[in-house]
Design a protein around this motif. Structure first.
Motif, PDB file in Angstrom:
ATOM      1  N   VAL A   8      32.828  45.853  22.861  1.00 21.02           N
ATOM      2  CA  VAL A   8      33.930  44.936  22.614  1.00 21.02           C
ATOM      3  C   VAL A   8      34.909  44.966  23.777  1.00 21.02           C
ATOM      4  N   ARG A   9      35.630  43.883  23.921  1.00 16.93           N
ATOM      5  CA  ARG A   9      36.767  43.836  24.841  1.00 16.93           C
ATOM      6  C   ARG A   9      37.996  43.590  23.987  1.00 16.93           C
ATOM      7  N   ILE A  10      39.006  44.421  24.172  1.00 19.82           N
ATOM      8  CA  ILE A  10      40.261  44.322  23.441  1.00 19.82           C
ATOM      9  C   ILE A  10      41.300  43.750  24.396  1.00 19.82           C
ATOM     10  N   HIS A  11      41.945  42.649  23.981  1.00 23.29           N
ATOM     11  CA  HIS A  11      42.962  41.985  24.796  1.00 23.29           C
ATOM     12  C   HIS A  11      44.331  42.091  24.133  1.00 23.29           C
ATOM     13  N   ASN A  12      45.361  42.192  24.961  1.00 25.86           N
ATOM     14  CA  ASN A  12      46.724  42.048  24.477  1.00 25.86           C
ATOM     15  C   ASN A  12      46.906  40.573  24.119  1.00 25.86           C
ATOM     16  N   PRO A  13      47.300  40.253  22.872  1.00 24.88           N
ATOM     17  CA  PRO A  13      47.400  38.841  22.484  1.00 24.88           C
ATOM     18  C   PRO A  13      48.512  38.081  23.204  1.00 24.88           C
ATOM     19  N   HIS A  14      49.485  38.789  23.779  1.00 27.19           N
ATOM     20  CA  HIS A  14      50.596  38.147  24.486  1.00 27.19           C
ATOM     21  C   HIS A  14      50.380  38.100  25.986  1.00 27.19           C
ATOM     22  N   ASP A  15      49.397  38.859  26.483  1.00 31.14           N
ATOM     23  CA  ASP A  15      49.072  38.875  27.909  1.00 31.14           C
ATOM     24  C   ASP A  15      47.570  39.147  28.054  1.00 31.14           C
ATOM     25  N   LYS A  36      42.312  54.315  19.471  1.00 30.80           N
ATOM     26  CA  LYS A  36      43.280  55.353  19.851  1.00 30.80           C
ATOM     27  C   LYS A  36      44.560  54.725  20.387  1.00 30.80           C
ATOM     28  N   ARG A  37      45.668  55.286  19.936  1.00 33.17           N
ATOM     29  CA  ARG A  37      46.995  54.807  20.306  1.00 33.17           C
ATOM     30  C   ARG A  37      47.162  54.661  21.820  1.00 33.17           C
ATOM     31  N   GLN A  38      46.756  55.679  22.588  1.00 25.75           N
ATOM     32  CA  GLN A  38      47.001  55.629  24.035  1.00 25.75           C
ATOM     33  C   GLN A  38      46.239  54.489  24.695  1.00 25.75           C
ATOM     34  N   LYS A  39      45.083  54.103  24.146  1.00 28.45           N
ATOM     35  CA  LYS A  39      44.330  52.974  24.705  1.00 28.45           C
ATOM     36  C   LYS A  39      45.047  51.658  24.431  1.00 28.45           C
ATOM     37  N   LEU A  40      45.578  51.493  23.225  1.00 29.48           N
ATOM     38  CA  LEU A  40      46.319  50.272  22.905  1.00 29.48           C
ATOM     39  C   LEU A  40      47.608  50.197  23.722  1.00 29.48           C
ATOM     40  N   LYS A  42      48.068  51.440  26.614  1.00 23.44           N
ATOM     41  CA  LYS A  42      47.699  51.202  28.021  1.00 23.44           C
ATOM     42  C   LYS A  42      47.669  49.710  28.344  1.00 23.44           C
ATOM     43  N   ILE A  43      47.338  48.879  27.341  1.00 22.60           N
ATOM     44  CA  ILE A  43      47.323  47.430  27.572  1.00 22.60           C
ATOM     45  C   ILE A  43      48.528  46.757  26.884  1.00 22.60           C
ATOM     46  N   SER A  44      49.554  47.550  26.633  1.00 24.59           N
ATOM     47  CA  SER A  44      50.862  47.091  26.142  1.00 24.59           C
ATOM     48  C   SER A  44      50.825  46.435  24.767  1.00 24.59           C
ATOM     49  N   ILE A  45      49.891  46.850  23.913  1.00 19.51           N
ATOM     50  CA  ILE A  45      49.909  46.385  22.527  1.00 19.51           C
ATOM     51  C   ILE A  45      50.909  47.249  21.774  1.00 19.51           C
ATOM     52  N   LYS A  46      51.809  46.587  21.069  1.00 12.93           N
ATOM     53  CA  LYS A  46      52.886  47.271  20.358  1.00 12.93           C
ATOM     54  C   LYS A  46      52.622  47.256  18.853  1.00 12.93           C
ATOM     55  N   PRO A  47      52.971  48.345  18.173  1.00 18.10           N
ATOM     56  CA  PRO A  47      52.867  48.330  16.709  1.00 18.10           C
ATOM     57  C   PRO A  47      53.890  47.374  16.111  1.00 18.10           C
ATOM     58  N   THR A  48      53.535  46.795  14.957  1.00 16.49           N
ATOM     59  CA  THR A  48      54.449  45.886  14.273  1.00 16.49           C
ATOM     60  C   THR A  48      54.994  46.479  12.981  1.00 16.49           C
ATOM     61  N   THR A  49      54.243  47.408  12.372  1.00 18.43           N
ATOM     62  CA  THR A  49      54.685  48.037  11.127  1.00 18.43           C
ATOM     63  C   THR A  49      53.805  49.254  10.849  1.00 18.43           C
ATOM     64  N   ARG A  50      54.086  49.935   9.745  1.00 21.48           N
ATOM     65  CA  ARG A  50      53.267  51.076   9.300  1.00 21.48           C
ATOM     66  C   ARG A  50      52.640  50.726   7.962  1.00 21.48           C
ATOM     67  N   TRP A  51      51.395  51.134   7.794  1.00 24.55           N
ATOM     68  CA  TRP A  51      50.688  50.951   6.522  1.00 24.55           C
ATOM     69  C   TRP A  51      50.189  52.289   6.030  1.00 24.55           C
TER      70      TRP A  51
END
Length: 120
Positions: A8-15, A36-40, A42-51
């Motif tokens: 898979v390729r994971i993209h930042n939805p805003h960039d 993994k948090r550090q991978k997300l 690394k491409i500047s994906i930010k959390p929006t909430t906690r579940w």
């Protein structure tokens, strides 16, 4: 029987220029995709909430979630991703498979494209 994995390729939805390539095990018992948090980060994906999540052992844990564009087998979809901590496994979950219109063939254990269903 071996495990099925997906490239898979994971993209930042805003960039979309910020992306990373991963090979993730597919877990059809997991609703969401865990990365993994550090991978997300690394491409500047930010959390929006906690579940809250129930583990297979029945424990309740809390994790942050966010959104990412997931690409696999030529398909792309914006899906929820869980910010996995160090002790968590990374997996591609059912929500991403369904959003990408993919499934695991029960005989060959290979990932394949499927048509979307329309219930009238």
């Amino acid at each position: 029987m071996g495990h099925t994995t997906a490239k898979v390729r994971i993209h930042n939805p805003h960039d979309p220029s910020k992306s990373l390539d991963l090979e993730l095990p597919i877990d059809t018992r997991s609703t969401y995709t865990w990365i993994k948090r550090q991978k997300l980060e690394k491409i500047s994906i930010k959390p929006t909430t906690r579940w809250r999540f129930r583990t297979i052992e029945g424990r309740i844990i809390e994790r942050e979630i966010g959104e990412a564009v997931i690409e696999c087998l030529g398909e792309r979809a914006t899906r929820i991703v869980v910010f996995a901590e160090e002790t968590d496994s990374e997996v591609l979950g059912v929500d991403a498979l369904e959003g990408l219109r993919l499934e695991v063939d029960p005989v060959t254990r290979q990932l394949r494209k499927v048509e979307a269903l329309l219930a009238l």
